[in-house]
Design an enzyme around this catalytic site. Structure first.
Site, PDB file in Angstrom:
ATOM      1  N   GLY B 103     -93.525  69.995  63.899  1.00  0.00           N
ATOM      2  CA  GLY B 103     -94.420  70.937  64.573  1.00  0.00           C
ATOM      3  C   GLY B 103     -95.786  71.085  64.060  1.00  0.00           C
ATOM      4  N   GLU B 126     -94.705  66.513  66.988  1.00  0.00           N
ATOM      5  CA  GLU B 126     -95.007  67.699  67.869  1.00  0.00           C
ATOM      6  C   GLU B 126     -94.552  67.294  69.251  1.00  0.00           C
ATOM      7  OE1 GLU B 126     -97.021  70.559  67.480  1.00  0.00           O
ATOM      8  OE2 GLU B 126     -96.772  70.378  69.641  1.00  0.00           O
ATOM      9  N   ILE B 127     -94.202  68.530  69.804  1.00  0.00           N
ATOM     10  CA  ILE B 127     -93.626  68.272  71.301  1.00  0.00           C
ATOM     11  C   ILE B 127     -94.438  68.437  72.260  1.00  0.00           C
ATOM     12  CG2 ILE B 127     -93.404  70.971  71.523  1.00  0.00           C
ATOM     13  CD1 ILE B 127     -90.521  70.342  72.526  1.00  0.00           C
ATOM     14  N   ASN B 161     -89.239  66.306  70.248  1.00  0.00           N
ATOM     15  CA  ASN B 161     -88.687  67.370  70.259  1.00  0.00           C
ATOM     16  C   ASN B 161     -87.372  67.534  68.939  1.00  0.00           C
ATOM     17  OD1 ASN B 161     -86.931  69.928  70.615  1.00  0.00           O
ATOM     18  ND2 ASN B 161     -86.537  69.643  72.348  1.00  0.00           N
ATOM     19  N   THR B 162     -87.942  67.907  67.817  1.00  0.00           N
ATOM     20  CA  THR B 162     -87.357  67.818  66.637  1.00  0.00           C
ATOM     21  C   THR B 162     -86.058  68.621  66.559  1.00  0.00           C
ATOM     22  OG1 THR B 162     -88.563  69.616  65.427  1.00  0.00           O
ATOM     23  CG2 THR B 162     -89.390  67.444  65.048  1.00  0.00           C
ATOM     24  N   ASP B 184     -93.703  78.377  65.930  1.00  0.00           N
ATOM     25  CA  ASP B 184     -93.642  79.646  66.870  1.00  0.00           C
ATOM     26  C   ASP B 184     -92.674  80.798  66.570  1.00  0.00           C
ATOM     27  OD1 ASP B 184     -95.484  78.183  68.187  1.00  0.00           O
ATOM     28  OD2 ASP B 184     -94.133  76.781  69.257  1.00  0.00           O
ATOM     29  N   THR B 259    -103.769  73.905  56.934  1.00  0.00           N
ATOM     30  CA  THR B 259    -103.388  73.856  58.242  1.00  0.00           C
ATOM     31  C   THR B 259    -104.387  74.566  59.197  1.00  0.00           C
ATOM     32  OG1 THR B 259    -101.986  75.826  57.678  1.00  0.00           O
ATOM     33  CG2 THR B 259    -100.871  73.907  57.541  1.00  0.00           C
TER      34      THR B 259
HETATM   35  C1  LIG Z   1     -98.076  77.499  65.872  1.00  0.00           C
HETATM   36  S1  LIG Z   1     -98.121  75.685  65.782  1.00  0.00           S
HETATM   37  C2  LIG Z   1     -98.437  75.361  64.099  1.00  0.00           C
HETATM   38  C3  LIG Z   1     -99.212  74.028  64.160  1.00  0.00           C
HETATM   39  C4  LIG Z   1     -99.473  73.535  62.481  1.00  0.00           C
HETATM   40  N1  LIG Z   1     -98.253  73.265  61.969  1.00  0.00           N
HETATM   41  C5  LIG Z   1    -100.296  74.396  61.807  1.00  0.00           C
HETATM   42  O1  LIG Z   1     -99.799  75.007  60.870  1.00  0.00           O
HETATM   43  O2  LIG Z   1    -101.448  74.541  62.200  1.00  0.00           O
HETATM   44  C6  LIG Z   1     -96.294  75.560  66.186  1.00  0.00           C
HETATM   45  C7  LIG Z   1     -96.321  73.971  66.779  1.00  0.00           C
HETATM   46  O3  LIG Z   1     -95.030  73.690  66.687  1.00  0.00           O
HETATM   47  C8  LIG Z   1     -94.809  72.842  68.048  1.00  0.00           C
HETATM   48  N2  LIG Z   1     -93.355  72.730  68.319  1.00  0.00           N
HETATM   49  C9  LIG Z   1     -92.509  73.869  68.802  1.00  0.00           C
HETATM   50  N3  LIG Z   1     -91.398  73.427  69.030  1.00  0.00           N
HETATM   51  C10 LIG Z   1     -91.031  72.122  68.559  1.00  0.00           C
HETATM   52  C11 LIG Z   1     -90.152  71.250  68.533  1.00  0.00           C
HETATM   53  N4  LIG Z   1     -88.996  71.525  69.061  1.00  0.00           N
HETATM   54  N5  LIG Z   1     -90.558  70.043  68.076  1.00  0.00           N
HETATM   55  C12 LIG Z   1     -91.599  69.669  67.662  1.00  0.00           C
HETATM   56  N6  LIG Z   1     -92.799  70.457  67.868  1.00  0.00           N
HETATM   57  C13 LIG Z   1     -92.503  71.627  68.055  1.00  0.00           C
HETATM   58  C14 LIG Z   1     -95.523  73.341  68.977  1.00  0.00           C
HETATM   59  O4  LIG Z   1     -95.891  72.600  69.939  1.00  0.00           O
HETATM   60  C15 LIG Z   1     -96.987  73.828  68.032  1.00  0.00           C
HETATM   61  O5  LIG Z   1     -97.974  72.996  68.045  1.00  0.00           O
END
Ligand SMILES: C[S@@+](CC[C@H](N)C(=O)[O-])C[C@H]1O[C@@H](n2cnc3c(N)ncnc32)[C@H](O)[C@@H]1O
Lengths: 531, 286
Positions: B103, B126-127, B161-162, B184, B259
């Protein structure tokens, strides 16, 4: 129309005369038969002659139970307060008269989706679909199913296994595997006052017991009494055991679980190792250790490109795995090492099967088109020891077969297993309908097959016009011909089951519900992908 | 109306992207406003995701062109295993990915870690498509800005989608570090399975990590922090690092400061809760 037999299963336990016992499920009911003489030994839920009018079949067990209920109506009916407790839903206050007026058909009973049993054969575990319930029965004296418990799971179970240490492993459509005790010692009749004290329990438990029948389905006073008792018992059990489901699952995929197997292997150090194999809709086959180390994932078997729906470990070589799903092929794995050993193309077999199957195809020619997708719906291992040939000229090795069924295909594919894998091509065992389930009689080198007697062969939607197709078939392995052949050995049970009073005749089934129950595999395919 | 607006937005985006032409060696950094997307993606749905059939079939060479092995060296030994139709490509890389930022959002952590771990391959997962594209363009631009020293060749971002497909990308014990930065929160109790940390998902993290590897977590949501700590501590494959170990780890500071979310929280004077967990050796079979 009668309801097809969606599940069959040979009991590990034998009848009192040493014969085989067959469990069959048709819609909401399970039936226990003596394979030798074809006698119906027991059925559940008990068949009430008043509701199911045309069928006057009575299981001895049901009759006995009803007798018992008649004897002690007072104690079971209980005070009014207790009754309110039983039906915790809002309609509890509806008057009896109203209930009768809104009476829904008996098809509202939840359908049996899985039949399983403990390795020792003492217990039968049944999953009913709509109420997501795991129901445990004790098989008494090889003739009676005694309902012990009903536990509603948070999500629909897709696979249930009873391990030799009396644990139920339940894989569900939310991707989780739960472990629960087969028997819960605390499942005992809770006294009424105790139940009242646990006032807010309905909030703490995740699921409320959904009765197999409702007040609306049973008409005679006697049957209603029996039902209320059944509901009361079940509710108590759920109240007692429900909260235990709140604990974490032992294994989880973020996907739908479709199948699961459990196996014990002997390691090099001579110790026994237990594994759980889980399959999901996202092409994964996962190998985990069994509890108490189920948090350790050992391997994945990668190679499926569509959903996986069935797993089968051949008993003669459990280090091999045969898997199938939405791909055009079967897969054979050295699963401990995550290595793919064989891929067997099913496409030509399915095409031939559909072509060779009767006139219905040739007229429109469309089923072949419809079948552009293959969905494996069953894989079974059969080992036939050639004990029949007494002459010791040659020590014949046992015949080993992998049987494969695909959804909406009226042919059972019978592959030989030679050496370490599957040999092609398979033999075709043509039956008159789409295959639903197979049960193997190990000692008799015979199999039972149930077919869809409601839909036309090769179609998942078109209903049959004729009602004459028998739902149960039996075949024996002929060592001379090296093939499955029709056998008269089982005429008794075939007559009882396929006869006009056989299972599935008590309720007039709803075609849509049947379809949902027996044809769920192709629906696992992802649709967004075609883009 | 909305449709029309959407159209023009997309058109703008496309015009911007084609003129931006990072492919052709532009060193101009991408601008976030052209990569906006809905804040949340559903981790349960069948996105039109592309993912490798298995780790062996993952082609990393396009992500890390500087780490592709020369032709002769990579002449793969014929494997006796039945290949699953895709030729194995992992052989052709000089290094394997060892660090995953799950993510990764807009990629701040990757960019900050790249020069600090020059000999390690890091991947952001990243999804959200647009966000992934942004990070990919950002990395290309950074590479183009630093052609001589080869900086930023060791980082990449891919869409995944991890929660469903992590094991499709990495072999057992492949990773030494996993970052879970500001995931999230999914407040609703019913959605807890949507959280990126759960007892059962932790088994998958344990699977792709080598013993001794570290999972880094950070969030500004105290409840989520407690949730993550509880679930990792309850998992037999992990133990929490002490506060001393945590502060001694350079990555913790980077994660707090670099981040995008971490910066946002700093600007708002919010709290940041960190916790790190060590992957333990698997116990012997019982
Ligand atoms: C709140 S953001 C945090 C981004 C970054 N890590 C930061 O700290 O600035 C959470 C990210 O996780 C991604 N995400 C959520 N579920 C995911 C999944 N199942 N696989 C990959 N990415 C995911 C979302 O799209 C989002 O960009």
């Amino acid at each position: 129309m009668r309801h097809p037999l969606q599940c069959i299963q040979l009991c590990h336990q034998r009848s009192d005369t040493g014969g085989s016992l067959l469990l069959a499920a048709a819609g909401p009911r399970i039936y226990l038969y003596n394979v030798d003489d074809g006698a119906l030994l027991c059925s559940w839920p008990e068949i009430s002659p008043s509701t199911d009018g045309k069928n006057a079949e009575f299981s001895p067990e049901a009759a006995l139970e009803q007798g018992a209920k008649r004897e002690a109506p007072e104690s079971e009916e209980g005070p009014p307060g207790k009754r309110r407790k039983v039906s915790s839903s809002a309609d509890a206050k509806v008057e009896d008269a109203d209930r009768k007026a809104k009476s829904p058909p008996a098809t509202e009973l939840p359908a049996v989706s899985i039949v399983s049993q403990s390795p020792d054969g003492k217990y039968v575990v049944v999953v009913t679909s709509e109420d997501k319930a795991i129901r445990v029965f004790e098989l008494l004296d090889g003739s009676t199913l005694n309902a012990l418990s009903t536990r509603c799971m948070p999500k629909r179970p897709s696979s249930v296994i009873v391990t030799s240490d009396s644990t139920i492993l339940c894989a569900d459509k939310f991707g989780d595997v739960y472990s629960l005790p087969l028997l819960e010692s605390e499942i005992k009749a809770v006294s009424n006052s105790e139940a009242e004290k646990e006032g807010d329990i309905s909030e703490s438990r995740e699921e409320v017991y959904v009765p197999a029948a409702t007040h609306l389905t049973v008409h005679t006073a006697r049957n209603r009494m029996a039902l209320e008792n059944q509901m009361r018992m079940a509710n108590k059990q759920v109240e007692k055991t429900g909260p235990s489901f709140a604990h974490d699952p032992i294994i989880g995929h973020v996907s739908m679980l479709t199948d699961m197997t459990f196996v014990t292997l002997e390691a090099e150090d001579g110790k026994r190792r237990n594994y759980i194999l889980t399959a999901d809709r996202d092409e994964h086959i996962r190998i985990s250790r069994a509890p108490p180390q189920a948090h350790i994932i050992e391997k994945f078997c990668f190679g499926h490109r569509e959903f996986v729906s069935k797993l089968c470990l051949p008993r003669w070589q459990p280090t091999r795995l045969v898997s199938g799903g939405g791909d055009d092929c079967l897969f054979v794995w050295d699963w401990l090492n995550g290595k793919l050993k064989q891929r067997i193309d099913l496409r030509p077999e399915v095409a031939t099967a559909l072509q060779s199957d009767g006139e219905s195809k040739n007229t429109k020619g469309e089923p072949l088109q419809q079948k552009s997708n293959i969905a494996v719906s069953g894989i079974w291992d059969v080992s036939i020891s050639n004990a029949t040939s007494g002459k010791s000229e040659e020590i014949e090795s046992p015949v080993r077969l992998i049987l494969v069924a695909c959804e909406g295909v009226p042919v059972l594919f019978s592959f030989s297993w030679i050496g370490e894998g599957i040999a092609e091509p398979p033999q075709f065992l043509n039956v008159e309908g789409n295959i639903l389930d197979v049960a193997v009689l190990p000692n008799d080198s015979s199999i039972f097959i149930t077919i869809d007697s409601s839909h036309k062969a090769s179609s998942l939607t078109e209903l049959r016009e004729d009602e004459t197709v028998p739902g149960l078939k039996a075949f024996g392995w002929s060592a001379q011909n090296n093939a499955w052949t029709k056998t008269s050995k089982f005429n008794n049970i075939l007559e009882t089951i396929n006869g006009s009073n056989g299972p599935g005749t008590e309720v007039s089934p709803n075609p849509k519900k049947i379809r949902e129950l027996i044809y769920g595999i192709e629906n696992l395919r992802k649709r967004g992908y075609e883009e | 109306m909305e449709e029309a607006q959407h159209q023009t937005k997309r058109q703008k985006r496309e015009i911007y992207r084609s003129s931006h032409k990072t492919e052709d060696g532009s060193a101009e950094l991408p601008r976030k406003k052209f990569y906006r997307q809905r804040a949340h993606a559903n981790p349960f749905s069948d996105h039109l995701l592309v993912y490798p059939e298995s780790p062996a079939s993952m082609d990393w060479s396009e992500y890390y062109p500087a780490f592709v092995q020369s032709q002769q060296a990579s002449a793969a030994a014929p494997s006796e295993e039945l290949s699953s139709g895709v030729t194995s490509t992992t052989n052709s890389m000089t290094k394997r990915v060892e660090v995953a930022d799950i993510g990764c959002g807009f990629g701040g952590l990757l960019v900050a870690l790249a020069p600090r771990m020059p000999d390690t391959l890091l991947v952001g997962m990243e999804i959200r498509t647009q966000v992934t594209q942004f990070v990919q363009d950002r990395i290309k631009a950074l590479r183009n800005q630093n052609p001589e020293n080869g900086e930023y060749q060791n980082i990449a971002c891919l869409r995944a989608n991890t929660m469903k497909f992590l094991p499709n990308f990495f072999d057992k014990s492949q990773l030494s570090k996993i970052f879970l930065c500001f995931p999230d929160p999914h407040f609703k109790a019913r959605k807890h399975k949507a959280r990126i940390v759960s007892t059962t998902l932790n088994s998958e993290y344990a699977y792709v990590m080598r013993p001794g590897g570290i999972v880094y977590t950070i969030t500004d949501v105290e409840d989520l922090h407690n949730w993550m700590v509880r679930h990792f501590e309850a998992h037999p494959s992990f133990e929490r690092l002490s506060k001393e170990e945590e502060t001694a780890d350079e990555c913790v500071q980077v994660m707090q400061d670099e981040t995008e979310e971490g910066k946002k929280v700093t600007r708002n004077n919010g709290n940041k809760y960190t916790a790190c967990f060590r992957r333990l050796e698997d116990p012997p079979w019982p």
